[in-house]
Design a protein around this motif. Sequence first.
Motif, PDB file in Angstrom:
ATOM      1  N   LEU A  80       0.832  -1.202   0.000  1.00  0.00           N
ATOM      2  CA  LEU A  80       0.000   0.000   0.000  1.00  0.00           C
ATOM      3  C   LEU A  80       0.871   1.258   0.000  1.00  0.00           C
ATOM      4  O   LEU A  80       0.586   2.235  -0.696  1.00  0.00           O
ATOM      5  CB  LEU A  80      -0.916  -0.010   1.222  1.00  0.00           C
ATOM      6  N   ILE A  81       1.947   1.228   0.763  1.00  0.00           N
ATOM      7  CA  ILE A  81       2.868   2.365   0.814  1.00  0.00           C
ATOM      8  C   ILE A  81       3.624   2.507  -0.507  1.00  0.00           C
ATOM      9  O   ILE A  81       3.756   3.608  -1.048  1.00  0.00           O
ATOM     10  CB  ILE A  81       3.862   2.197   1.977  1.00  0.00           C
ATOM     11  N   ILE A  82       4.109   1.396  -1.039  1.00  0.00           N
ATOM     12  CA  ILE A  82       4.943   1.437  -2.243  1.00  0.00           C
ATOM     13  C   ILE A  82       4.141   1.846  -3.469  1.00  0.00           C
ATOM     14  O   ILE A  82       4.563   2.690  -4.259  1.00  0.00           O
ATOM     15  CB  ILE A  82       5.612   0.063  -2.469  1.00  0.00           C
ATOM     16  N   THR A  83       2.951   1.247  -3.642  1.00  0.00           N
ATOM     17  CA  THR A  83       2.155   1.513  -4.842  1.00  0.00           C
ATOM     18  C   THR A  83       1.241   2.718  -4.683  1.00  0.00           C
ATOM     19  O   THR A  83       0.770   3.280  -5.667  1.00  0.00           O
ATOM     20  CB  THR A  83       1.298   0.297  -5.205  1.00  0.00           C
ATOM     21  N   LYS A  84       0.945   3.093  -3.440  1.00  0.00           N
ATOM     22  CA  LYS A  84       0.054   4.213  -3.119  1.00  0.00           C
ATOM     23  C   LYS A  84      -1.377   3.982  -3.584  1.00  0.00           C
ATOM     24  O   LYS A  84      -2.174   4.906  -3.623  1.00  0.00           O
ATOM     25  CB  LYS A  84       0.582   5.524  -3.722  1.00  0.00           C
ATOM     26  N   GLU A  85      -1.708   2.762  -3.940  1.00  0.00           N
ATOM     27  CA  GLU A  85      -3.077   2.525  -4.404  1.00  0.00           C
ATOM     28  C   GLU A  85      -3.556   1.095  -4.243  1.00  0.00           C
ATOM     29  O   GLU A  85      -4.747   0.854  -4.105  1.00  0.00           O
ATOM     30  CB  GLU A  85      -3.200   2.900  -5.881  1.00  0.00           C
ATOM     31  N   GLU A  86      -2.657   0.119  -4.241  1.00  0.00           N
ATOM     32  CA  GLU A  86      -3.097  -1.269  -4.274  1.00  0.00           C
ATOM     33  C   GLU A  86      -3.237  -1.855  -2.879  1.00  0.00           C
ATOM     34  O   GLU A  86      -2.281  -1.922  -2.117  1.00  0.00           O
ATOM     35  CB  GLU A  86      -2.109  -2.131  -5.076  1.00  0.00           C
ATOM     36  N   ASP A  87      -4.455  -2.270  -2.552  1.00  0.00           N
ATOM     37  CA  ASP A  87      -4.714  -2.964  -1.295  1.00  0.00           C
ATOM     38  C   ASP A  87      -4.950  -4.428  -1.619  1.00  0.00           C
ATOM     39  O   ASP A  87      -5.993  -4.798  -2.149  1.00  0.00           O
ATOM     40  CB  ASP A  87      -5.935  -2.360  -0.598  1.00  0.00           C
ATOM     41  N   ILE A  88      -3.968  -5.273  -1.324  1.00  0.00           N
ATOM     42  CA  ILE A  88      -4.070  -6.676  -1.721  1.00  0.00           C
ATOM     43  C   ILE A  88      -5.079  -7.439  -0.883  1.00  0.00           C
ATOM     44  O   ILE A  88      -5.409  -8.582  -1.184  1.00  0.00           O
ATOM     45  CB  ILE A  88      -2.700  -7.381  -1.631  1.00  0.00           C
ATOM     46  N   THR A  89      -5.604  -6.816   0.195  1.00  0.00           N
ATOM     47  CA  THR A  89      -6.628  -7.472   1.014  1.00  0.00           C
ATOM     48  C   THR A  89      -7.942  -6.707   0.950  1.00  0.00           C
ATOM     49  O   THR A  89      -8.756  -6.784   1.863  1.00  0.00           O
ATOM     50  CB  THR A  89      -6.176  -7.569   2.481  1.00  0.00           C
ATOM     51  N   ALA A  90      -8.147  -5.973  -0.147  1.00  0.00           N
ATOM     52  CA  ALA A  90      -9.340  -5.125  -0.241  1.00  0.00           C
ATOM     53  C   ALA A  90     -10.625  -5.917  -0.118  1.00  0.00           C
ATOM     54  O   ALA A  90     -11.627  -5.425   0.388  1.00  0.00           O
ATOM     55  CB  ALA A  90      -9.326  -4.364  -1.567  1.00  0.00           C
ATOM     56  N   ASN A  91     -10.616  -7.157  -0.562  1.00  0.00           N
ATOM     57  CA  ASN A  91     -11.828  -7.969  -0.533  1.00  0.00           C
ATOM     58  C   ASN A  91     -11.889  -8.900   0.670  1.00  0.00           C
ATOM     59  O   ASN A  91     -12.752  -9.761   0.757  1.00  0.00           O
ATOM     60  CB  ASN A  91     -11.923  -8.797  -1.821  1.00  0.00           C
ATOM     61  N   ILE A  92     -10.921  -8.730   1.570  1.00  0.00           N
ATOM     62  CA  ILE A  92     -10.906  -9.574   2.759  1.00  0.00           C
ATOM     63  C   ILE A  92     -11.394  -8.747   3.931  1.00  0.00           C
ATOM     64  O   ILE A  92     -10.733  -7.814   4.355  1.00  0.00           O
ATOM     65  CB  ILE A  92      -9.487 -10.109   3.047  1.00  0.00           C
TER      66      ILE A  92
END
Length: 435
Positions: free
Chosen positions: A350-362
């Motif tokens: 989240l910090i590195i990409t500033k947009e991607e939450d890999i647990t957004a659906n969890i």
Amino acid sequence: MKKTLTRSKTYDGDLTKMDRRLTRQTTLASFGHPPEFDYKRDAKHLVKILKQCVTAHILDLDSILHFLSTYNCEQRMLIVQNLEYEYNYNLVDMVLERPESPIRSCVLAMLTEPIELYVRHFHDLLTLKLTGKIDGDITRLLIEILLGLSNMDIEKFQESYKNLFENSIDKDIEIVLGEKNLLSKLIIHLLKGKRYEESGNSPSIAKMIAKNFHDVTSDVTTIDDNTIIDIFTCDSFSQLSTIFDIYEDKYGEPIQEAIQRQFHNQIEIECFDDIIEFTRSPSGYYSKSLRQALEKYPIDYMTLIRFIIGHVDKDLDEIKLEYLKNYDEPLDVTIKTRLDNMEIKRTFILIITKEEDITANIGGPVRFDNSNNSSSIGSGLNRMTTKKTSTTTPPTTPPPSTTASNKSLFGRKISHETFDKFFNVFKTIRTHKAD
């Protein structure tokens, strides 16, 4: 008598400490910010998580990290300060009470400003070395922490170390590394913050120094160790770069060859080589350190946390680009494939990409399974006594999700109106205490 380092101070609740923290908060930016960030509202969400933790008698670090990871540093500081003064939760001390683990270190980093993070890691390394929990040499790591700090940062670093551990940092270094040690002198000189920071350099002086380096042989030393330390810690990085360039152009060999002739201890050579590498390319030096931390077994979470969380507002973008150039792989991809702790992985990406939450659906309620909360990484932080928490009966139902939005909030800033409200909190509390 056994030598020990001073333990960190706990929160004492007096007005002096309150004034110091208030002063630190007044440095936050307060103009041109969208109004959607509400520190009081968000602090209430965090309070719900903490009340659940009180009920379960365990601090759920995973959920706290999940909550904090969608805010930038300034926003987190406001939330944490409001949590302490309005709800009587000292979250830093509460986290320090937990067993050492990667998740604990990551949460602690999210609760502190970058300089304090560097200070704590510096003290951790000294403590781990003194107690025999680190077998290898720590001087290169200590130097890495200091190299990117300006003279003003060094001053703040010294002040923060004194406030946290009530001891002279120079004395602690000498206890661990030795009083007459060359590398102790090098680190202590870096901590003086005397580097020349103005632009420009002197080619004539650079030529003279380059010649002195070249004239060094295994039997004859034309430049003493103290002078070399002064050059490497006081000359501007542009002047150092000029010295290195002139040496290599005139004598046809890397400056590292001269360092190897000057010093015979391998660690000493490597430390000066690190300063040379940093002078050439700070982002290249840091990207290499990141890669080494990822390739260690077990993974060096302390270094990862220091770079990814501690450099996010400084030079993380440049480090990411250099990492991609050197290793043909984006940093976030490496993080995805090599880290096994889901919350730390999520936070880093989240910090590195500033947009991607890999647990957004969890989704789901707060967890109290103690998973990932106690595995040791030997962070070496001194535990503090927690401040007494609220006696209000905690709710029995899980709090609503505090991270429903998938969009990163790193671009958010604090509104002027919100900052004014923040001062009113302190005004009310201080008036109450005075009565």
